[in-house]
Design an enzyme around this catalytic site. Structure first.
Site, PDB file in Angstrom:
ATOM      1  N   LYS A  70     -10.364 -46.915  -6.588  1.00  0.00           N
ATOM      2  CA  LYS A  70     -10.199 -46.377  -5.732  1.00  0.00           C
ATOM      3  C   LYS A  70      -8.616 -46.216  -5.594  1.00  0.00           C
ATOM      4  CE  LYS A  70     -10.214 -47.509  -1.098  1.00  0.00           C
ATOM      5  NZ  LYS A  70      -9.152 -47.126  -0.449  1.00  0.00           N
ATOM      6  N   ASN A  71      -8.185 -47.185  -5.451  1.00  0.00           N
ATOM      7  CA  ASN A  71      -6.653 -47.289  -5.212  1.00  0.00           C
ATOM      8  C   ASN A  71      -5.772 -46.671  -6.246  1.00  0.00           C
ATOM      9  OD1 ASN A  71      -7.346 -48.287  -2.582  1.00  0.00           O
ATOM     10  ND2 ASN A  71      -6.599 -50.153  -3.035  1.00  0.00           N
TER      11      ASN A  71
ATOM     12  N   ARG B  68      -6.235 -42.665   5.909  1.00  0.00           N
ATOM     13  CA  ARG B  68      -4.918 -42.698   6.115  1.00  0.00           C
ATOM     14  C   ARG B  68      -3.888 -42.676   4.919  1.00  0.00           C
ATOM     15  NH1 ARG B  68      -1.287 -46.358   4.897  1.00  0.00           N
ATOM     16  NH2 ARG B  68       0.374 -46.549   6.395  1.00  0.00           N
TER      17      ARG B  68
ATOM     18  N   CYS C 261      -4.675 -47.680  12.030  1.00  0.00           N
ATOM     19  CA  CYS C 261      -5.858 -47.891  11.329  1.00  0.00           C
ATOM     20  C   CYS C 261      -6.570 -49.193  11.721  1.00  0.00           C
ATOM     21  CB  CYS C 261      -5.749 -47.663   9.861  1.00  0.00           C
ATOM     22  SG  CYS C 261      -5.283 -49.388   8.889  1.00  0.00           S
TER      23      CYS C 261
ATOM     24  N   ARG D 153      -0.104 -49.305  10.531  1.00  0.00           N
ATOM     25  CA  ARG D 153       0.244 -49.113   9.232  1.00  0.00           C
ATOM     26  C   ARG D 153       1.453 -48.212   9.242  1.00  0.00           C
ATOM     27  NH1 ARG D 153      -4.928 -49.510   5.443  1.00  0.00           N
ATOM     28  NH2 ARG D 153      -3.509 -49.675   3.572  1.00  0.00           N
ATOM     29  N   PRO D 154       2.468 -48.932   9.486  1.00  0.00           N
ATOM     30  CA  PRO D 154       3.736 -47.929   9.458  1.00  0.00           C
ATOM     31  C   PRO D 154       3.934 -47.140   8.073  1.00  0.00           C
ATOM     32  CG  PRO D 154       4.541 -50.229   9.606  1.00  0.00           C
ATOM     33  CD  PRO D 154       2.956 -50.187   9.517  1.00  0.00           C
ATOM     34  N   ILE D 155       4.920 -46.213   8.058  1.00  0.00           N
ATOM     35  CA  ILE D 155       5.240 -45.464   6.807  1.00  0.00           C
ATOM     36  C   ILE D 155       6.946 -45.270   6.829  1.00  0.00           C
ATOM     37  CG2 ILE D 155       3.218 -44.131   6.861  1.00  0.00           C
ATOM     38  CD1 ILE D 155       4.740 -41.905   7.817  1.00  0.00           C
ATOM     39  N   ASP D 156       7.795 -46.372   7.481  1.00  0.00           N
ATOM     40  CA  ASP D 156       9.052 -46.288   7.395  1.00  0.00           C
ATOM     41  C   ASP D 156       9.516 -46.483   6.204  1.00  0.00           C
ATOM     42  OD1 ASP D 156       7.723 -48.752   8.048  1.00  0.00           O
ATOM     43  OD2 ASP D 156       9.823 -49.780   8.542  1.00  0.00           O
TER      44      ASP D 156
ATOM     45  N   ASP E 172      -7.080 -57.337  -0.344  1.00  0.00           N
ATOM     46  CA  ASP E 172      -8.434 -56.754  -0.145  1.00  0.00           C
ATOM     47  C   ASP E 172      -9.810 -57.628  -0.397  1.00  0.00           C
ATOM     48  OD1 ASP E 172      -7.178 -54.537   0.782  1.00  0.00           O
ATOM     49  OD2 ASP E 172      -7.190 -53.268  -1.154  1.00  0.00           O
TER      50      ASP E 172
ATOM     51  N   ILE F  23      -0.639 -60.243   4.325  1.00  0.00           N
ATOM     52  CA  ILE F  23      -0.216 -58.696   4.180  1.00  0.00           C
ATOM     53  C   ILE F  23      -0.430 -57.770   5.600  1.00  0.00           C
ATOM     54  CG2 ILE F  23      -0.541 -56.650   2.800  1.00  0.00           C
ATOM     55  CD1 ILE F  23       0.506 -59.036   1.260  1.00  0.00           C
TER      56      ILE F  23
ATOM     57  N   ARG G   6     -16.312 -45.830   1.596  1.00  0.00           N
ATOM     58  CA  ARG G   6     -15.022 -45.161   1.490  1.00  0.00           C
ATOM     59  C   ARG G   6     -14.622 -46.183   0.033  1.00  0.00           C
ATOM     60  NH1 ARG G   6     -11.185 -47.138   5.037  1.00  0.00           N
ATOM     61  NH2 ARG G   6      -9.910 -46.452   3.171  1.00  0.00           N
TER      62      ARG G   6
HETATM   63  C1  UD1 Z   1      -2.484 -50.673  -0.359  1.00  0.00           C
HETATM   64  C2  UD1 Z   1      -4.011 -50.269  -0.755  1.00  0.00           C
HETATM   65  C3  UD1 Z   1      -4.769 -51.278   0.190  1.00  0.00           C
HETATM   66  C4  UD1 Z   1      -3.971 -52.654   0.099  1.00  0.00           C
HETATM   67  C5  UD1 Z   1      -2.681 -52.698   0.233  1.00  0.00           C
HETATM   68  C6  UD1 Z   1      -1.918 -54.026  -0.044  1.00  0.00           C
HETATM   69  C7  UD1 Z   1      -4.345 -48.084  -1.520  1.00  0.00           C
HETATM   70  C8  UD1 Z   1      -4.713 -46.478  -0.997  1.00  0.00           C
HETATM   71  N1  UD1 Z   1      -4.286 -48.934  -0.380  1.00  0.00           N
HETATM   72  O1  UD1 Z   1      -2.387 -49.886   0.875  1.00  0.00           O
HETATM   73  O2  UD1 Z   1      -6.160 -51.056  -0.042  1.00  0.00           O
HETATM   74  O3  UD1 Z   1      -4.637 -53.502   1.009  1.00  0.00           O
HETATM   75  O4  UD1 Z   1      -2.049 -51.622  -0.792  1.00  0.00           O
HETATM   76  O5  UD1 Z   1      -2.390 -54.521  -1.308  1.00  0.00           O
HETATM   77  O6  UD1 Z   1      -3.693 -48.151  -2.554  1.00  0.00           O
HETATM   78  N2  UD1 Z   1       4.513 -51.601   5.404  1.00  0.00           N
HETATM   79  C9  UD1 Z   1       5.553 -51.123   6.288  1.00  0.00           C
HETATM   80  N3  UD1 Z   1       6.089 -50.015   6.203  1.00  0.00           N
HETATM   81  C10 UD1 Z   1       5.753 -49.127   5.315  1.00  0.00           C
HETATM   82  C11 UD1 Z   1       4.715 -49.357   4.345  1.00  0.00           C
HETATM   83  C12 UD1 Z   1       3.939 -50.598   4.529  1.00  0.00           C
HETATM   84  O7  UD1 Z   1       5.688 -52.041   6.967  1.00  0.00           O
HETATM   85  O8  UD1 Z   1       6.348 -47.918   5.035  1.00  0.00           O
HETATM   86  C13 UD1 Z   1       3.801 -52.853   5.476  1.00  0.00           C
HETATM   87  C14 UD1 Z   1       2.266 -52.568   5.874  1.00  0.00           C
HETATM   88  O9  UD1 Z   1       1.974 -52.657   7.561  1.00  0.00           O
HETATM   89  C15 UD1 Z   1       1.412 -54.060   5.422  1.00  0.00           C
HETATM   90  C16 UD1 Z   1       2.496 -54.170   4.130  1.00  0.00           C
HETATM   91  O10 UD1 Z   1       3.555 -53.424   4.328  1.00  0.00           O
HETATM   92  O11 UD1 Z   1       1.774 -54.778   6.442  1.00  0.00           O
HETATM   93  C17 UD1 Z   1       1.574 -53.917   2.884  1.00  0.00           C
HETATM   94  O12 UD1 Z   1       1.443 -52.270   3.008  1.00  0.00           O
HETATM   95  P1  UD1 Z   1       1.376 -51.459   1.583  1.00  0.00           P
HETATM   96  O13 UD1 Z   1       1.506 -52.241   0.474  1.00  0.00           O
HETATM   97  O14 UD1 Z   1       2.377 -50.191   1.836  1.00  0.00           O
HETATM   98  O15 UD1 Z   1      -0.414 -51.150   1.708  1.00  0.00           O
HETATM   99  P2  UD1 Z   1      -0.772 -49.430   1.411  1.00  0.00           P
HETATM  100  O16 UD1 Z   1      -0.077 -48.996   0.341  1.00  0.00           O
HETATM  101  O17 UD1 Z   1      -0.744 -48.603   2.684  1.00  0.00           O
END
Ligand code: UD1
Length: 421
Positions: free
Chosen positions: A25-26, A95, A119, A124-127, A310, A332, A402
């Site tokens: 999926k990922n 998300r 979520c 889950r920030p996107i900064d 995961d 994480i 999902r």
């Molecule tokens: C992806 C996977 C998810 C997995 C995660 C960690 C997909 C669709 N999902 O999620 O199943 O659990 O990797 O292996 O592939 N963070 C920030 N700012 C950001 C982005 C992330 O602070 O802009 C933080 C998140 O809150 C979290 C950490 O970084 O604490 C890891 O997140 P990230 O690796 O980005 O996970 P996803 O890509 O959302």
């Protein structure tokens, strides 16, 4: 409606047989987003039939792509892109639809999507995504819950250092950089196998990405990407879950079409707990477990090649009936122990304090009514239900759908007494 349905398990059946591992999926989600970059048809094989993949296809359709699914092959025709907005409903449904930002912006120089919000795993920030895209020339404004993004002069290469190796941010930058002007370097990039799959796909289409799988990824922007045919890698988290399901029933399973190397952090823990694991041929993994298993000690989730976050929830179910004390440190996500409270309803002995959970193994669990509140937490409840005495009824199963293709059918095929009702 899946929401009202439940998964009903009569526990105690030993699992035995063969499970083919579904596509990841990922990997499927960023690959579906990557098709937007292409000027020709893309064919993705081994694309799991999951609600998240359906949502990604609906996003593609919203922006003008044509998508067709035939069994596990999805064909995307991205020749004409007629829209650049991801509707709020689809952003809410999945998300990870933020992954479309990089590719839509790269191809169309504009993109509008609603802010993804929190979520079930906490905020889950996107900064990181936004900062990196700005460094590549994007103008991003947050207005009324929407992200209005544009790159009037197109995106350009940049030297980006991530403060944390975020999987999604690394993917979004790769997607944005694939058609950008010049070279982009990602330092402290995520090293997950899904990153390598994305790079392989883009390179097959004519892209120039080097270093994927390592901590520095270099992307030379291409003028144009063609379509290609690609087979999605096996799902290491679904594979891990089924290995735990086998182990918790003292069973004997063969997973076929798995990726041994990607699963190493998981199989190492299972071996430490007393399971016998043999890998052979092209992606076959044999597990034989004789209960009681013993605690693996302390499990610290980490970025790849550390123990995957995961795979933490379903492992917690297994440790709940393994001898000794297991400590989980979740590094994480900050809110990833919701399944613990549900496992306690089955008779598990688990206490949670912030990012640490302590599990004291008990001899047996007994069936109860449970609620799944997130995808992998839901998988933990299914895993535990297989070992619990009596009947376990799990609601909230749309979360499980999902990420797991026909989970009840798969488990039934290896001897579990499980149905959806
Ligand atoms: C992806 C996977 C998810 C997995 C995660 C960690 C997909 C669709 N999902 O999620 O199943 O659990 O990797 O292996 O592939 N963070 C920030 N700012 C950001 C982005 C992330 O602070 O802009 C933080 C998140 O809150 C979290 C950490 O970084 O604490 C890891 O997140 P990230 O690796 O980005 O996970 P996803 O890509 O959302």
């Amino acid at each position: 409606m899946a929401e009202q349905q439940r998964i009903i398990i009569n526990g105690g059946k030993r699992l035995e047989g063969e499970i083919p591992v579904q596509g990841a999926k990922n990997s499927a989600l960023p690959l579906l987003a990557a098709t937007v970059l292409c000027s020709g048809e893309c064919v993705l094989h081994n694309c799991p039939h999951l609600s998240d993949c359906d949502a990604a296809c609906r996003i593609l359709e919203c922006i003008g792509c044509r998508c067709r699914r035939e069994k596990n092959t999805v064909t995307v025709d991205p020749t004409v892109i007629s829209g650049t907005e991801v509707p709020t409903q689809l952003m809410r449904e999945m998300r990870s639809s933020i992954i479309f930002l990089g590719s839509v912006l790269s191809r169309c120089h504009t993109c509008r999507l609603s802010f993804p919000g929190g979520c079930e795993l906490g905020p889950r920030p996107i900064d990181f995504h936004i900062k990196a895209l700005r460094e590549m020339g994007a103008v991003i404004e947050e207005r009324h819950g929407y992200l209005e993004c544009s790159a009037p002069k197109g995106l350009h290469g940049a030297r980006i250092t991530l403060s944390f190796s975020s999987v999604g941010a690394t993917e979004n930058i790769m997607l944005a950089a694939a058609l950008a002007d010049g070279v982009t370097e990602i330092h402290n990039a995520a090293r997950e196998p899904e990153i390598v799959d994305l790079a392989n796909f883009i390179n097959k289409c004519g892209g120039k990405i080097k270093g994927a799988g390592g901590s520095t990824v270099v992307i030379e922007g291409a003028e144009k990407l063609a379509g290609c045919e690609h087979r999605i890698i096996p799902d290491r988290i679904a594979a891990a879950t089924y290995l735990y399901c086998g182990a918790i029933t003292g069973g004997e399973l063969i997973l076929t079409g798995a990726d041994h190397a990607a699963l190493r952090p998981v199989t190492a823990v299972l071996e430490q707990m007393g399971c016998s694991i043999y890998t052979y041929g092209e992606g076959n993994i044999f597990i034989n477990a004789r209960r009681p298993l013993t605690s693996p000690g302390t499990i610290r989730t980490n970025v790849h090649p550390g123990f995957p976050t995961d795979a933490q929830p379903p492992l917690m179910a297994l440790t709940a009936v393994s001898a000794g004390t297991t400590v989980f440190v979740e590094n994480i996500f900050e809110n990833r122990f919701k399944h613990a409270g549900e496992l306690v309803r089955l008779g598990a002995n688990i206490s949670v304090e912030g990012r640490v959970a302590v599990v004291i193994g008990v001899k047996s669990l007994s069936g109860a009514e449970l609620v799944a509140t997130d995808l992998r937490g839901g998988a933990a409840l299914v895993t535990a239900g297989l070992a619990a005495d009596g009947t376990t009824r799990i609601s909230g199963i749309s979360h499980i759908d999902r990420g797991y293709e026909n989970i009840e059918q798969v488990l039934r095929s290896v001897g579990a007494d499980v149905k959806r009702q």
